[in-house]
Motif scaffolding. Sequence first.
Motif, PDB file in Angstrom:
ATOM      1  N   TYR A  87      10.336  13.158   1.429  1.00  0.00           N
ATOM      2  CA  TYR A  87       9.561  14.265   0.879  1.00  0.00           C
ATOM      3  C   TYR A  87      10.391  15.551   0.820  1.00  0.00           C
ATOM      4  O   TYR A  87       9.855  16.642   0.702  1.00  0.00           O
ATOM      5  CB  TYR A  87       8.271  14.466   1.670  1.00  0.00           C
ATOM      6  CG  TYR A  87       8.412  14.348   3.177  1.00  0.00           C
ATOM      7  CD1 TYR A  87       8.614  15.468   3.978  1.00  0.00           C
ATOM      8  CD2 TYR A  87       8.348  13.111   3.806  1.00  0.00           C
ATOM      9  CE1 TYR A  87       8.756  15.357   5.346  1.00  0.00           C
ATOM     10  CE2 TYR A  87       8.486  12.989   5.173  1.00  0.00           C
ATOM     11  CZ  TYR A  87       8.696  14.108   5.942  1.00  0.00           C
ATOM     12  OH  TYR A  87       8.839  13.986   7.303  1.00  0.00           O
ATOM     13  N   THR A  97      -0.886  18.392   7.561  1.00  0.00           N
ATOM     14  CA  THR A  97      -0.306  18.367   6.223  1.00  0.00           C
ATOM     15  C   THR A  97      -1.151  19.180   5.247  1.00  0.00           C
ATOM     16  O   THR A  97      -0.659  19.563   4.184  1.00  0.00           O
ATOM     17  CB  THR A  97      -0.153  16.924   5.729  1.00  0.00           C
ATOM     18  OG1 THR A  97      -1.396  16.232   5.853  1.00  0.00           O
ATOM     19  CG2 THR A  97       0.908  16.200   6.555  1.00  0.00           C
ATOM     20  N   PHE A 119       4.479   9.868   4.933  1.00  0.00           N
ATOM     21  CA  PHE A 119       5.357  10.798   5.655  1.00  0.00           C
ATOM     22  C   PHE A 119       6.108  10.108   6.792  1.00  0.00           C
ATOM     23  O   PHE A 119       7.185  10.555   7.195  1.00  0.00           O
ATOM     24  CB  PHE A 119       4.544  11.949   6.244  1.00  0.00           C
ATOM     25  CG  PHE A 119       4.109  12.992   5.253  1.00  0.00           C
ATOM     26  CD1 PHE A 119       5.032  13.700   4.514  1.00  0.00           C
ATOM     27  CD2 PHE A 119       2.767  13.269   5.065  1.00  0.00           C
ATOM     28  CE1 PHE A 119       4.634  14.670   3.598  1.00  0.00           C
ATOM     29  CE2 PHE A 119       2.352  14.234   4.165  1.00  0.00           C
ATOM     30  CZ  PHE A 119       3.292  14.940   3.422  1.00  0.00           C
ATOM     31  N   HIS A 120       5.536   9.033   7.330  1.00  0.00           N
ATOM     32  CA  HIS A 120       6.139   8.395   8.495  1.00  0.00           C
ATOM     33  C   HIS A 120       6.665   6.994   8.218  1.00  0.00           C
ATOM     34  O   HIS A 120       7.072   6.285   9.145  1.00  0.00           O
ATOM     35  CB  HIS A 120       5.127   8.356   9.652  1.00  0.00           C
ATOM     36  CG  HIS A 120       4.863   9.707  10.228  1.00  0.00           C
ATOM     37  ND1 HIS A 120       4.006  10.602   9.640  1.00  0.00           N
ATOM     38  CD2 HIS A 120       5.368  10.347  11.313  1.00  0.00           C
ATOM     39  CE1 HIS A 120       3.981  11.721  10.338  1.00  0.00           C
ATOM     40  NE2 HIS A 120       4.793  11.592  11.361  1.00  0.00           N
ATOM     41  N   THR A 122      14.479  13.876   4.165  1.00  0.00           N
ATOM     42  CA  THR A 122      13.402  12.877   4.176  1.00  0.00           C
ATOM     43  C   THR A 122      13.000  12.507   2.754  1.00  0.00           C
ATOM     44  O   THR A 122      13.388  13.171   1.786  1.00  0.00           O
ATOM     45  CB  THR A 122      12.172  13.433   4.907  1.00  0.00           C
ATOM     46  OG1 THR A 122      11.630  14.508   4.119  1.00  0.00           O
ATOM     47  CG2 THR A 122      12.534  13.926   6.296  1.00  0.00           C
ATOM     48  N   MET A 144       6.186   9.632  -3.118  1.00  0.00           N
ATOM     49  CA  MET A 144       7.320  10.393  -2.593  1.00  0.00           C
ATOM     50  C   MET A 144       8.581   9.669  -3.033  1.00  0.00           C
ATOM     51  O   MET A 144       8.711   8.460  -2.810  1.00  0.00           O
ATOM     52  CB  MET A 144       7.275  10.470  -1.066  1.00  0.00           C
ATOM     53  CG  MET A 144       6.102  11.228  -0.498  1.00  0.00           C
ATOM     54  SD  MET A 144       6.156  11.206   1.315  1.00  0.00           S
ATOM     55  CE  MET A 144       4.609  12.033   1.694  1.00  0.00           C
ATOM     56  N   TRP A 173       3.651  22.539   1.492  1.00  0.00           N
ATOM     57  CA  TRP A 173       3.555  21.174   0.975  1.00  0.00           C
ATOM     58  C   TRP A 173       2.935  21.193  -0.411  1.00  0.00           C
ATOM     59  O   TRP A 173       1.919  21.846  -0.631  1.00  0.00           O
ATOM     60  CB  TRP A 173       2.733  20.295   1.913  1.00  0.00           C
ATOM     61  CG  TRP A 173       2.415  18.945   1.324  1.00  0.00           C
ATOM     62  CD1 TRP A 173       1.193  18.424   1.021  1.00  0.00           C
ATOM     63  CD2 TRP A 173       3.362  17.933   0.948  1.00  0.00           C
ATOM     64  NE1 TRP A 173       1.316  17.178   0.482  1.00  0.00           N
ATOM     65  CE2 TRP A 173       2.646  16.845   0.419  1.00  0.00           C
ATOM     66  CE3 TRP A 173       4.763  17.867   0.988  1.00  0.00           C
ATOM     67  CZ2 TRP A 173       3.259  15.689  -0.043  1.00  0.00           C
ATOM     68  CZ3 TRP A 173       5.378  16.718   0.526  1.00  0.00           C
ATOM     69  CH2 TRP A 173       4.641  15.631   0.025  1.00  0.00           C
ATOM     70  N   GLY A 206       6.095  13.922  12.859  1.00  0.00           N
ATOM     71  CA  GLY A 206       5.975  15.281  12.362  1.00  0.00           C
ATOM     72  C   GLY A 206       4.749  15.979  12.917  1.00  0.00           C
ATOM     73  O   GLY A 206       3.657  15.417  12.944  1.00  0.00           O
ATOM     74  N   GLY A 234       0.116   7.862  10.488  1.00  0.00           N
ATOM     75  CA  GLY A 234       1.521   7.817  10.872  1.00  0.00           C
ATOM     76  C   GLY A 234       1.926   6.510  11.538  1.00  0.00           C
ATOM     77  O   GLY A 234       2.963   5.923  11.182  1.00  0.00           O
ATOM     78  N   PRO A 290       6.180  19.900   5.299  1.00  0.00           N
ATOM     79  CA  PRO A 290       4.835  19.818   5.855  1.00  0.00           C
ATOM     80  C   PRO A 290       4.780  19.966   7.362  1.00  0.00           C
ATOM     81  O   PRO A 290       3.708  20.208   7.914  1.00  0.00           O
ATOM     82  CB  PRO A 290       4.374  18.411   5.428  1.00  0.00           C
ATOM     83  CG  PRO A 290       5.646  17.634   5.298  1.00  0.00           C
ATOM     84  CD  PRO A 290       6.676  18.598   4.830  1.00  0.00           C
ATOM     85  N   ASP A 330      -1.601   9.815   2.954  1.00  0.00           N
ATOM     86  CA  ASP A 330      -0.445  10.687   2.759  1.00  0.00           C
ATOM     87  C   ASP A 330       0.469  10.637   3.987  1.00  0.00           C
ATOM     88  O   ASP A 330       1.689  10.488   3.871  1.00  0.00           O
ATOM     89  CB  ASP A 330      -0.884  12.136   2.538  1.00  0.00           C
ATOM     90  CG  ASP A 330      -1.503  12.378   1.165  1.00  0.00           C
ATOM     91  OD1 ASP A 330      -1.552  11.433   0.356  1.00  0.00           O
ATOM     92  OD2 ASP A 330      -1.964  13.510   0.922  1.00  0.00           O
ATOM     93  N   ARG A 331      -0.134  10.769   5.163  1.00  0.00           N
ATOM     94  CA  ARG A 331       0.688  10.810   6.384  1.00  0.00           C
ATOM     95  C   ARG A 331       1.351   9.461   6.642  1.00  0.00           C
ATOM     96  O   ARG A 331       2.437   9.406   7.241  1.00  0.00           O
ATOM     97  CB  ARG A 331      -0.139  11.252   7.592  1.00  0.00           C
ATOM     98  CG  ARG A 331       0.723  11.524   8.823  1.00  0.00           C
ATOM     99  CD  ARG A 331      -0.074  12.096   9.972  1.00  0.00           C
ATOM    100  NE  ARG A 331      -0.166  13.538   9.951  1.00  0.00           N
ATOM    101  CZ  ARG A 331       0.686  14.360  10.572  1.00  0.00           C
ATOM    102  NH1 ARG A 331       1.715  13.869  11.240  1.00  0.00           N
ATOM    103  NH2 ARG A 331       0.517  15.656  10.530  1.00  0.00           N
TER     104      ARG A 331
END
Length: 808
Positions: free
Chosen positions: A427, A482, A353-354, A425, A185, A631, A478, A386, A640, A349-350
């Motif tokens: 992403y 996802t 994201f966090h 963000t 990302m 996504w 989030g 996360g 997402p 992946d998550r």
Amino acid sequence: MSDRTDTPEGTEALLTRTQSAGNGPGNPEVAADASASKAGKIPFMKHESAMLHVTGRALYIDDMPEPKGLLHVVPGLSAKPHARLVSIDLDAVRALPGVVRVITAQDIPGENQTSPVHAHDEPLLATDLVQHVGQPIFAVVATERAIARRAVRLARIVYEELPAVLDIDSALENGGALVWRPLTMERGAVEPALEAAPRRLKGRVTIGGQEHFYLEGQVAMAQPGEAGEMRVWSSTQHPSETQHLVASVLGRPHHLVTTEIRRMGGGFGGKESQANGCACLAALAAELTGQAAKMRLDRDDDMVITGKRHDFRVDYEVGFTDQGDILAVDMQLAARCGWSADLSGPVTDRALFHADNAYFYPDVRFRSLALKTNTQSNTAFRGFGGPQGIVAAERVIEEIAFATGRDPLDIRLRNVYGTGTRDVTPYHMVVEDSISDLVMTQLAERCAYRARRDALRAFNATSRSLRKGIALTPVKFGISFTATHYNQAGALVHVYTDGSVQVNHGGTEMGQGLHTKMVQIVMSEFGLDAQNVRITATTTGKVPNTSATAASSGADLNGMAVLDAVSQIKARMVTFAAEKWQVTPEAIRFTPEGVRIGESLVPFRDLVWQVYFARISLSASGFYKTPKISWDAATGRGRPFYYFAYGAACAEVTLDLLTGENTIDRVDILHDAGQSLNADIDIGQIEGAFVQGAGWLTTEELVWDKEGRLRTHAPSTYKIPACSDRPAIFNVTLLEDAPNREATIYRSKAVGEPPLVHGVAVLHALSDAIASLDGYRHCPGLDAPATPERLLRTIMQVQARAAQGEPS
């Protein structure tokens, strides 16, 4: 609390939706908007199984009456982490009296595969290769469980050992084989931004894994039926996936397999994918013997076979100003994933994201590495990667705070997401609802954070063996799967002629109160009391193709599906009543006293009876899919998440410098649940999540030896928090007047996973206590889990640095 459908506006919206959609499911977004605008409140209800729980009458799978001739299944496990199977001698196993059948991979009529992500890398039973200690090689089916347990130990297996990779460091040193594609990302230009930054630093944080330690272990029972039918009771968070994999292993279509679960004794993600092995082996045994079969793992086997929360090694570089404003972040997050993909791809992946948590990074790059190791296949765990990303984000904040000599809370507030130029963000999703600064500021004022911090520093200045620490950390989490296709749910609602209602939906109950909230929705919409609404066991025979109860989306998805089904029935009833009583639809309201039709008050039961005699359907199937989300993993961009849940925690600790032992003295939490569906249940979830998060980061440590054997495989060697470990003062408050801006069920927000992150405050409070040893000049670099041993090592490192007089 949320609003209820009992105003003309709500009824008119329901009628409009039904007229445009016919008798089938309509647009759930319209139903949500209608409900969100209504007057009144959702009725309070205690946990729907509370009395059954406390009296011991709640049935779990191992409590169910055993069918006549029930057989018991126990797996035979690998003793090596990585080896070829040279020979397997099972003659002595078969010869033991009471053994009915021994199952190997050659006995599987369908596909020998249980991968939940179609990676085809997770055989149900090993064939020529084993890849971790505890991998099932065969299974014994016996008349008694004790006999099966004795029998598996009689197997004679010859191995050809192969090199084993057991941890993140050795995985990277040996080429870094992956179980899933890496993800990047990126936004902006990271290298130039780092070069231009007035200040920059590099660091590393290691984060341990965590055992799920559900009270009810993995268990499943299967019973064959006629014409190829197989019914499976499984302690699973994903009944449809269990159904699909059982069908695949048996080599038959999905419609011949039915999976059912009334409740679980805990799951925490450990039963999202890893319940499938037990279900498939029980069904396979039932298929091959023609008798019902049950497989229940004991605690040791459960912990040895099943995966954990992923442990991570995060390497980061950050550029920032003298005032603590973040300019650029470059971060690589490497995870020990185990021998197969399982859910490691979505988990890593998550984590990306966090890895920003509540903070805006002007230029940023995140990269993931899902590393293959010869250990248990790590899997979903509350937070799903996360929390690990958030731990990394908070370490970056802590580093900057010490480097600039500022309060970590001030650094946090300087860098939170805002609006306009500070709302995108890594992403490329726009954060439209950031309230982290509000939540942190409110909590700091309520718990007197700054005054207490000054008092603790005064205490530390004179204390020789005890040091106190305090920290206030936020969470921005989030909400949505996802994997976009999982963001859907179904429900089935029946209204019977006596006015009672039965509800079924695709979510599973693991103690979190999901079923309770679904009952409350029906009570609210029809104006009924709890005695007249019954939730039934989740089964693929009623609601098909369901998503896992995970990603904190259980109430969001299934609540909207239930609302859609109820709305269809209500609209039919309203149309009938308006014609019969010659009133407008706007004059009809469902209330706890009955259905108000103009000036008349008709008992709900009476109206139902008349609707039935008019030959109008009193049953409906509901459906919902989350709007607005998308996504694209190839580009690392999209939306997402439907929305974010927020919160903050302040933790105060006392640390013994001589032993590393510590206590959590006080915790204050302010959490955003939107318009809570059930405040008591939500607060209970927050309390439990906090303790679980604090345990992960302090007391819970997973240890493997050099032979790949898990040494912390039982309660005697793995320490989850006890009652005495809870905070002496524990204040949990829900954020007031904060309805979800998105059209969720009654404008509520998810509460399952986000509050686990509040445990991060304890880790940073311990770090704050250690930092006092050198006058708060350096970041202690405290990794997790912060066990007494790790705390002592960190204490000695800081003391040595202070003795050498290193400059800040």
